[in-house]
Design a protein around this motif. Structure first.
Motif, PDB file in Angstrom:
ATOM      1  N   MET A  40       0.642  -1.171   0.204  1.00 24.92           N
ATOM      2  CA  MET A  40      -0.065   0.160   0.083  1.00 24.92           C
ATOM      3  C   MET A  40       0.571   0.933   0.185  1.00 24.92           C
ATOM      4  O   MET A  40       0.600   2.045   0.506  1.00 24.92           O
ATOM      5  CB  MET A  40      -1.158  -0.408   1.463  1.00 24.92           C
ATOM      6  N   THR A  41       2.315   1.423  -0.092  1.00 19.27           N
ATOM      7  CA  THR A  41       3.441   2.272  -0.631  1.00 19.27           C
ATOM      8  C   THR A  41       2.766   3.209   0.997  1.00 19.27           C
ATOM      9  O   THR A  41       2.443   4.402   0.826  1.00 19.27           O
ATOM     10  CB  THR A  41       2.827   3.189  -1.863  1.00 19.27           C
ATOM     11  N   TRP A  61      -2.017   4.982  -3.918  1.00 26.47           N
ATOM     12  CA  TRP A  61      -2.573   4.254  -3.310  1.00 26.47           C
ATOM     13  C   TRP A  61      -3.245   2.382  -3.874  1.00 26.47           C
ATOM     14  O   TRP A  61      -3.912   2.982  -4.334  1.00 26.47           O
ATOM     15  CB  TRP A  61      -3.067   5.239  -2.663  1.00 26.47           C
ATOM     16  N   GLY A  62      -2.163   1.886  -3.413  1.00 22.15           N
ATOM     17  CA  GLY A  62      -2.743   0.898  -4.577  1.00 22.15           C
ATOM     18  C   GLY A  62      -2.798   1.329  -5.483  1.00 22.15           C
ATOM     19  O   GLY A  62      -2.393   1.643  -6.372  1.00 22.15           O
ATOM     20  N   GLU A  63      -4.334   1.342  -5.566  1.00 23.93           N
ATOM     21  CA  GLU A  63      -4.549   1.065  -7.811  1.00 23.93           C
ATOM     22  C   GLU A  63      -5.149   3.011  -8.071  1.00 23.93           C
ATOM     23  O   GLU A  63      -5.389   2.995  -8.670  1.00 23.93           O
ATOM     24  CB  GLU A  63      -5.724   0.643  -8.073  1.00 23.93           C
ATOM     25  N   PHE A  64      -4.890   3.339  -6.616  1.00 23.89           N
ATOM     26  CA  PHE A  64      -5.624   5.046  -6.160  1.00 23.89           C
ATOM     27  C   PHE A  64      -4.788   5.598  -6.562  1.00 23.89           C
ATOM     28  O   PHE A  64      -2.849   5.566  -6.027  1.00 23.89           O
ATOM     29  CB  PHE A  64      -6.665   4.764  -5.824  1.00 23.89           C
ATOM     30  N   ARG A  65      -4.600   7.408  -6.875  1.00 23.91           N
ATOM     31  CA  ARG A  65      -3.832   8.732  -6.350  1.00 23.91           C
ATOM     32  C   ARG A  65      -4.049   8.485  -5.441  1.00 23.91           C
ATOM     33  O   ARG A  65      -6.062   9.151  -5.078  1.00 23.91           O
ATOM     34  CB  ARG A  65      -3.864   9.356  -7.524  1.00 23.91           C
ATOM     35  N   PRO A  66      -4.105   9.242  -4.397  1.00 26.34           N
ATOM     36  CA  PRO A  66      -4.631   9.752  -2.837  1.00 26.34           C
ATOM     37  C   PRO A  66      -5.136  11.028  -3.018  1.00 26.34           C
ATOM     38  O   PRO A  66      -5.581  11.384  -2.450  1.00 26.34           O
ATOM     39  CB  PRO A  66      -2.766   9.955  -2.262  1.00 26.34           C
ATOM     40  N   GLY A 103       6.490   8.543   4.993  1.00 23.86           N
ATOM     41  CA  GLY A 103       6.973   7.803   4.294  1.00 23.86           C
ATOM     42  C   GLY A 103       5.815   7.617   3.336  1.00 23.86           C
ATOM     43  O   GLY A 103       6.127   6.816   2.311  1.00 23.86           O
ATOM     44  N   ALA A 104       5.049   8.348   3.435  1.00 26.29           N
ATOM     45  CA  ALA A 104       3.599   7.551   2.665  1.00 26.29           C
ATOM     46  C   ALA A 104       3.823   7.664   1.347  1.00 26.29           C
ATOM     47  O   ALA A 104       4.326   8.803   1.555  1.00 26.29           O
ATOM     48  CB  ALA A 104       2.380   7.818   3.164  1.00 26.29           C
ATOM     49  N   ASP A 105       3.390   6.935  -0.144  1.00 28.09           N
ATOM     50  CA  ASP A 105       4.017   8.186  -1.559  1.00 28.09           C
ATOM     51  C   ASP A 105       2.360   8.650  -2.176  1.00 28.09           C
ATOM     52  O   ASP A 105       1.762   8.081  -1.918  1.00 28.09           O
ATOM     53  CB  ASP A 105       3.643   6.524  -2.415  1.00 28.09           C
ATOM     54  N   PRO A 106       3.070  10.056  -1.599  1.00 31.34           N
ATOM     55  CA  PRO A 106       1.537  10.883  -1.946  1.00 31.34           C
ATOM     56  C   PRO A 106       1.150  10.939  -3.276  1.00 31.34           C
ATOM     57  O   PRO A 106       0.189  11.433  -3.636  1.00 31.34           O
ATOM     58  CB  PRO A 106       2.386  12.715  -1.895  1.00 31.34           C
TER      59      PRO A 106
END
Length: 324
Positions: free
Chosen positions: A1-2, A31-36, A25-28
């Motif tokens: 889940m990055t 988010w899985g198959e989505f974009r936050p 450290g979450a990737d902005p």
């Protein structure tokens, strides 16, 4: 889940939760198959949108053909849309059906969302599209929001309730019997319940409704109702969502439709506008297809003009015995 493990639906409304995940450290951008940012633009708070917009690599990155700004406009989140524009998002970037977020907003309930001139060469809504948008907004407002899960209906152009009853070869139910039935329709055997429906004349045509079943939206009922005209059948399936069916001149056409679901990637310009206008308003979309102009939701929720009993047929199997 990055880095997004632990994020919930509610997290997108809380800046502290999202900021803590990003700082950990979450990737902005992923988010899985989505974009936050796309998710936040749709369901998040303006503060979360601003935080993410300041951290992503490109505020106009596409996901399934659309930007976060597009998603905010379609979701009816003008607050988030303004934040994204302030962060550098382009309102005039063409996307689905050739529409840009700015052009689509001009046809929506907040036409002054982006209060600056439309750039040269940008296709804003045509006069016909503006008229379609006005009709859509009026229809959505007239119907309002109401519970219709489990309801089946048929919206039919150009015929009134009496003609619909004739075409269905139905028998009107007397007032006393109808009242007894409506007090608790689920006490009646399902096979009998599915043969009872309501019919109401509205400006532009009529609506056949069944708040407890799908019969009006079936191929047979739609075929009988639409000889010489058009109609849209809708069943609000509690398990699988809204199911739509189009019928023309007694012939069942496109089905497996999802009214109220919003624009889709391969939609035409016309269909994108329709999806935008009626996102979350499946009944309004069904009425709009048939050109109906109900002034409230009574034709769908009841009490109907007339309650009827339908002939005991297999309404799911279309045969060649349509009535004129």
């Amino acid at each position: 889940m990055t880095g997004w493990t632990g994020a919930t639906w509610d997290s997108w409304g809380h800046l502290g939760d999202i900021r803590a995940l990003l700082d950990a450290g979450a990737d902005p951008d992923t988010w899985g198959e989505f974009r936050p940012l796309h998710r936040a633009a749709t369901v998040g708070s303006p503060e979360v949108v601003a935080e993410l917009a300041g951290r992503v690599s490109d505020v106009d990155t596409l996901s399934s053909g659309t930007t976060a700004l597009w998603e905010a406009v379609v979701a009816g989140r003008p607050d988030n849309a303004r934040v994204l524009v302030a962060a550098g998002a382009d309102p005039w970037l063409p996307q689905l059906g050739g529409w840009s977020p700015g052009g689509l907003a001009l046809a929506g309930p907040v036409p002054d969302l982006f209060p600056f001139p439309v750039p040269d060469g940008q296709p804003g809504p045509t006069a016909a599209e503006q008229a379609t948008a006005r009709y859509g907004r009026q229809l959505v407002e007239a119907l309002g929001r109401f519970h219709f899960e489990g309801t089946g209906l048929a919206c039919v152009a150009g015929i009134d309730a009496a003609e619909a009853i004739r075409r269905l070869d139905a028998t009107p139910v007397d007032e006393e019997t109808a009242e007894d039935f409506l007090d608790n329709p689920y006490e009646v055997d399902a096979s009998e319940r599915m043969l009872v429906a309501g019919v109401t004349t509205v400006p532009g045509g009529c609506v056949v409704t069944q708040p407890w079943g799908y019969t009006p939206s079936t191929p047979v009922a739609m075929a009988h109702l639409t000889v010489g005209t058009i109609g849209y059948g809708l069943y609000a399936n509690a398990k699988s969502g809204n199911q739509g069916r189009i019928a023309r001149n007694g012939t069942s056409g496109a089905h497996g439709l999802h009214p109220g679901g919003g624009p889709h990637l391969d939609d035409s310009r016309e269909d994108v506008l329709t999806g935008y206008l009626y996102r979350g308003h499946a009944v309004a979309q069904a009425c709009a297809f048939a050109g109906l102009r109900p002034t409230d939701a009574r034709a769908v929720t009841g009490p109907a003009d007339t309650w009827i009993r339908l002939p005991d047929l297999d309404y799911r199997e279309l045969r060649s015995d349509r009535r004129g």
